[in-house]
Design an enzyme around this catalytic site. Sequence first.
Site, short mmCIF file in Angstrom:
data_model
loop_
_atom_site.label_atom_id
_atom_site.label_comp_id
_atom_site.label_asym_id
_atom_site.label_seq_id
_atom_site.Cartn_x
_atom_site.Cartn_y
_atom_site.Cartn_z
N SER A 10 -5.81 28.88 -50.38
CA SER A 10 -5.97 27.49 -49.70
C SER A 10 -7.30 27.05 -49.80
CB SER A 10 -5.82 27.78 -48.06
OG SER A 10 -7.03 28.16 -47.72
N ASP A 11 -7.39 25.71 -49.61
CA ASP A 11 -8.81 25.12 -49.68
C ASP A 11 -9.36 25.55 -48.60
OD1 ASP A 11 -11.15 23.76 -50.39
OD2 ASP A 11 -10.41 22.04 -51.23
N CYS A 12 -10.79 25.50 -48.20
CA CYS A 12 -11.37 25.97 -47.21
C CYS A 12 -11.21 25.46 -45.89
CB CYS A 12 -12.78 26.19 -47.50
SG CYS A 12 -12.87 27.41 -48.82
N SER A 48 -8.06 24.70 -44.73
CA SER A 48 -7.03 24.04 -44.82
C SER A 48 -5.85 24.56 -44.14
CB SER A 48 -6.15 24.21 -46.31
OG SER A 48 -6.74 23.35 -47.27
#
Length: 779
Positions: A301-303, A305
Amino acid sequence: MKLFTLTSFIFFFYFTFLLLLSHGDSATESSRPPFACDTANPITKTLPFCNMQLPITMRVWDLISRLTLDEKIDQLVNTAAAIPRLGIPAYEWWQEALHGVSSAGPGIRFNGTINATTSFPQVILTAATFDYPLWYRIAKVIGIEARGVYNSGQAKGMTYWSPNVNLYRDPRWGRGQETPGEDPFVAGKYAEAFVKGLQGDSLEGGMLGEQLQASACCKHLTAYDLENWNGVIRQNFNAKVTQQDLADTFQPPFKACVEKGKATCVMCAFNSVNGVPDCVNTDLLTNVARKQWNLQGYIASDCDSVSLLYDTQEYAQSPEDAVADALNAGMDLDCGTYVKDHGKKAVEQKKLAVGQIDRALINLFTIRMRLGLFDGDPTTRPYGEIGADQVCSQDHQNLAIDVARNGMVLLKNSEKLLPLPKENISLAVIGPNAYDWVVSLGDYAQPPCVDFTPLQAFQSYVNDTVYHKGCDSVNCTVAKIDEVVEIAKKVDYVVLVMGLDQSIETEQLDRVDLVLPGKQQELIDSVANAAKKPVVLVLLTGGPVDITSAKNNPKIGGILWAGYPGGGGSIAIANIIFGDHNPGGRLPVTWYPQSYTKYPLTDMRMRPEPISGYPGRTYRFYRGPKVYEFGYGLSYSTYSYEIISVTQNKFNFSVPFSVKKFEKLDSAPYWVVSDLGEDICKAMSFTITVGVTNHGDMAGKHSVLVFVRKENPRNGDPIKQLAGFASVNINAGEKVEVELELNPCERFSSANEEGQIVLEEGPYVLLVEDLQYHINVPV
Ligand SMILES: *[C@@H]1O[C@H](CO)[C@@H](O)[C@H](O)[C@H]1NC(C)=O
Ligand SMILES: *[C@@H]1O[C@H](CO)[C@@H](O)[C@H](O)[C@H]1NC(C)=O
Ligand SMILES: *[C@@H]1O[C@H](CO)[C@@H](O)[C@H](O)[C@H]1NC(C)=O
Ligand SMILES: *[C@@H]1O[C@H](CO)[C@@H](O)[C@H](O)[C@H]1NC(C)=O
Ligand SMILES: *[C@@H]1O[C@H](CO)[C@@H](O)[C@H](O)[C@H]1NC(C)=O
Ligand SMILES: *[C@@H]1O[C@H](CO)[C@@H](O)[C@H](O)[C@H]1NC(C)=O
């Protein structure tokens, strides 16, 4: 050249210092890289997951079967805990290497033997070389340096969250600088080259076995290209994207990154697409990325998310739902702590099955094993011989400067003002970007091996150089126009080094304007008016700027776009300005006028809408006024072209009747490309040979761009699209032949409104500069 002597001089001292350090006795114990399955550890010696004779799938299963639920959940976050009872150290999944091994992630620290790495130009400048093999070489060097940093004990992991291959859709996007530009084919080729180089594949591909030099990650899936604009932030932006645009604009770079590059990670983006956050989109993550593209790796995941799903986006009903939704959709790793904090409860509430956790663990531990981190001391294993001495090596430095030189785009050169004479001139260098080497780095940077300012580079050519900053900062709210005008009057030549920096365009910061900030334009015009001769304007920017006024001002004789050229990039600027290098870069994005900002950054549509006056985006669809076109770029040479041959007419080919041909009123008959299959597509491929002659008196590197358009385009069709490109060196007076293989299924096709990639039958036109060649598909 003077400057190279200076460079070698600095290197001499640098390496003497390193040598002293590495021979000291302090560094040895703390500089051990983290690894599992230490042969000296009696506990792990006999464990099957440490047995290198067994296949990785078995080793991974053995390892997972030994973990408690708590231990499992602790592995699903970027900072994965150690499992001391099994001899497994902590692991950091988050490293960055956008244009060099960077300290932007938490896993790398430049506080030991290694205090810098090779700083390549920011990606948008690298893209401007249109040189696929060069992109590969850059990434290979980055992968080698990544191993050097790891082996020296200064990295907590070998998984890198690069490249960024989101399409550069709108010039205002703060992270456009990180990307290979606005063309999906170029972005896909860049992704492929970068991933192959970083992971240890060959340029042609197919050499990547189980072992990885480093792991690359294609980010951010998908339709992510907005930071913070007009109150809309990336964390809660719902991108409304048509199936057509998704299929032939936003997805192709990711498809190439995974299918052709064989990337071992995909990162899902913060934003939603058509109402569904990317990180809980099962279709996107599992059906498309994992199954269709056959991702062999993990999905991160992006941070934060996952936390956003509940905390900000109000998509999930509870933290446990957020965790379960993401893992059930196919995400394997949470950059953050949410899964660690709420994962167990999600299992207890029966929202998340342990089977999903095990699936994620398989994807994760497989990559750690493929990186060789479960094989005992990695310095005795493949890639283990790469030491600190390879980081910032002279070869790597030279490559970085070479990339910068070849990416820079000469936008204007009236009456051959450039190159400037090297001798007996007085020079004024003016502008805030001349005096600060940090500007050259762009975002996701690190301490560079060398850090020349543009001013120092100019001074190495012209001793008699005066400098004035002109503006208080790049934002240029205060300008000392009178003072710089007085300087400009007195010297033979003036070079203005202006543009943007990370205070104007970066992550979490989109631009509102396309013009130069503050009083920059006023200062440039005043200096140009006062100077004895036409002046030179050097622009350090990632994104395009509206410099129509400079373009049209006869008192501005030369304009060079230098991107953010990296640690050694200032040398490249001076090399071009003084004629030690012949520029050959071409713009990888359209340069729009300021009026383009009247269309919202949030409007994702690529295709124009004539009724409302919406003009569409990028050279493929936008017909409005431009400052400079995609692919624009001058040289000190002039080149002429001829189409020498197109193999297509040499044979007759027909598509078998078994492949359905669709006949519709509003289009030519077409095939769905996935119905055609690889063999037919290959049979349709052909080669175009273009002759290019260098009429100048300097050797030059030149990129040949071949575009294609339909002879009878309809609504929704691209105006034209890039079909092939290659970069070649051509000596003065020489002619070279450039062969490009074109696959119509890939390069002539586009998406229909249902999001199918289709190939229309009928006449097309190949465009090579001002030449046209008519061609029929399929024959
Ligand atoms: C470098 O920084 C890391 C993280 O802050 C720390 O753990 C390590 O001990 C430091 N190394 C040296 C040699 O100072
Ligand atoms: C530069 O000036 C010196 C001294 O006046 C002269 O000898 C030399 O020829 C000049 N060089 C050029 C390129 O004009
Ligand atoms: C790295 O170390 C060398 C040698 O001490 C020093 O000259 C250089 O300035 C350092 N670089 C950075 C970015 O700290
Ligand atoms: C460079 O300029 C300085 C003074 O600005 C002067 O002392 C020096 O001799 C000059 N060097 C050369 C090589 O011309
Ligand atoms: C830049 O200047 C503008 C006014 O021209 C101001 O509104 C803005 O806050 C400034 N930005 C920075 C980063 O200083
Ligand atoms: C291709 O087909 C055309 C028309 O049927 C025919 O005239 C031509 O000779 C064929 N060319 C070859 C190379 O078979």
